[in-house]
Design an enzyme around this catalytic site. Structure first.
Site, short mmCIF file in Angstrom:
data_model
loop_
_atom_site.label_atom_id
_atom_site.label_comp_id
_atom_site.label_asym_id
_atom_site.label_seq_id
_atom_site.Cartn_x
_atom_site.Cartn_y
_atom_site.Cartn_z
N ASP A 104 -19.57 -0.58 4.39
CA ASP A 104 -19.21 -0.25 5.53
C ASP A 104 -18.72 1.33 5.59
O ASP A 104 -18.18 1.81 4.47
CB ASP A 104 -17.94 -1.12 6.01
N1 URA Z 1 -18.17 -6.23 2.17
C1 URA Z 1 -17.74 -5.70 3.27
O1 URA Z 1 -17.14 -6.46 3.90
N2 URA Z 1 -17.86 -4.41 3.30
C2 URA Z 1 -18.42 -3.75 2.47
O2 URA Z 1 -18.67 -2.46 2.55
C3 URA Z 1 -19.24 -4.39 1.26
C4 URA Z 1 -18.87 -5.74 1.18
#
Ligand code: URA
Length: 233
Positions: A104
């Site tokens: 993310d």
């Molecule tokens: N899980 C998440 O919620 N975000 C990420 O960036 C990776 C795994």
């Protein structure tokens, strides 16, 4: 056959512009002979290239470990926001380097990028069960029942079925999460379902590949032979 400047720039150590200057300054040797021109055609697998006397290894594929900082998108391009590719030499973008999986925008940590599509496929395929390890901070106290719920697997309110995963409590509001899947926002969604919203998330490892803690956020390096060997196993 490929252009000499393209092959040298493909190492990510010099831009095409810099390679042109190196050649003009007589600092590039091809099989011991001073390179004649940046656009000279060579077979990178057959010749030995040296820059300032140092051998420049040629590798078909490039494998890069990036310490992704918060605030950049895991994408190869975006018209408005900066992406992880903007942190890397332009020659690698041209080579087709792409992220293996996605973090993310606000998640930090280990991101592997490569132009080796076969390896990308194997690392992301559910068939191979590659563990992804995350460090998370949360906004409510963790309890042993959270570890049990992760171990059992869970179905979220929105219907997302999460397979058994690892949760290790490090302190009241810090934990390590190990997933073999990579569904959208999965760590955040699983912890939120347990009433523990994530306030900070960082990926520490992917399979045998661990984030090099010597890399500051935004810094990168190519994988060592040893890391690549482990990853390919
Ligand atoms: N899980 C998440 O919620 N975000 C990420 O960036 C990776 C795994």
């Amino acid at each position: 056959m490929e252009r000499l400047d393209k092959v040298i720039a493909g190492t990510g150590r010099w831009s095409r512009r810099e390679v042109k200057d190196l050649v003009r300054q007589g600092r590039v040797l091809v099989d011991g002979q001073c390179a004649a021109a940046p656009d000279e055609k060579i077979d990178p697998e057959q010749v030995e290239i040296r820059v300032d006397g140092e051998a420049v290894g040629y590798a078909r594929f490039t494998y890069v470990m990036l310490h992704k900082p918060a605030g950049v998108l895991t994408a190869t391009e975006d018209s408005r926001q900066s992406t992880v590719l903007d942190l890397l030499p332009a020659a690698w973008r041209k080579k087709g380097l792409a992220p293996v999986g996605r973090l993310d925008k606000d998640t930090e940590g280990l991101l592997l990028l490569t132009d080796d599509g076969g390896l990308t496929h194997r690392l992301l395929s559910p068939k191979y069960h590659v563990d992804k390890l995350y460090y998370a901070r949360v906004a409510a106290d963790l309890e042993p029942s959270d570890e049990e719920a992760f171990a059992a697997g869970m179905t979220l309110d929105d219907g997302l079925v999460c397979r058994p995963a690892g949760l290790e409590i490090l302190s009241a509001r810090e934990c390590l999460v190990t997933l073999q899947e990579g569904k959208f926002h999965q760590v955040k969604r699983m912890l939120a379902y347990r009433g523990k919203p994530v306030t900070y998330l960082k990926r520490l490892a992917m399979g045998p590949l661990r984030l090099d803690e010597g890399l500051a956020p935004g810094a990168y390096r190519t994988l060592t032979e040893e890391e690549l060997g482990l990853l390919k196993k």
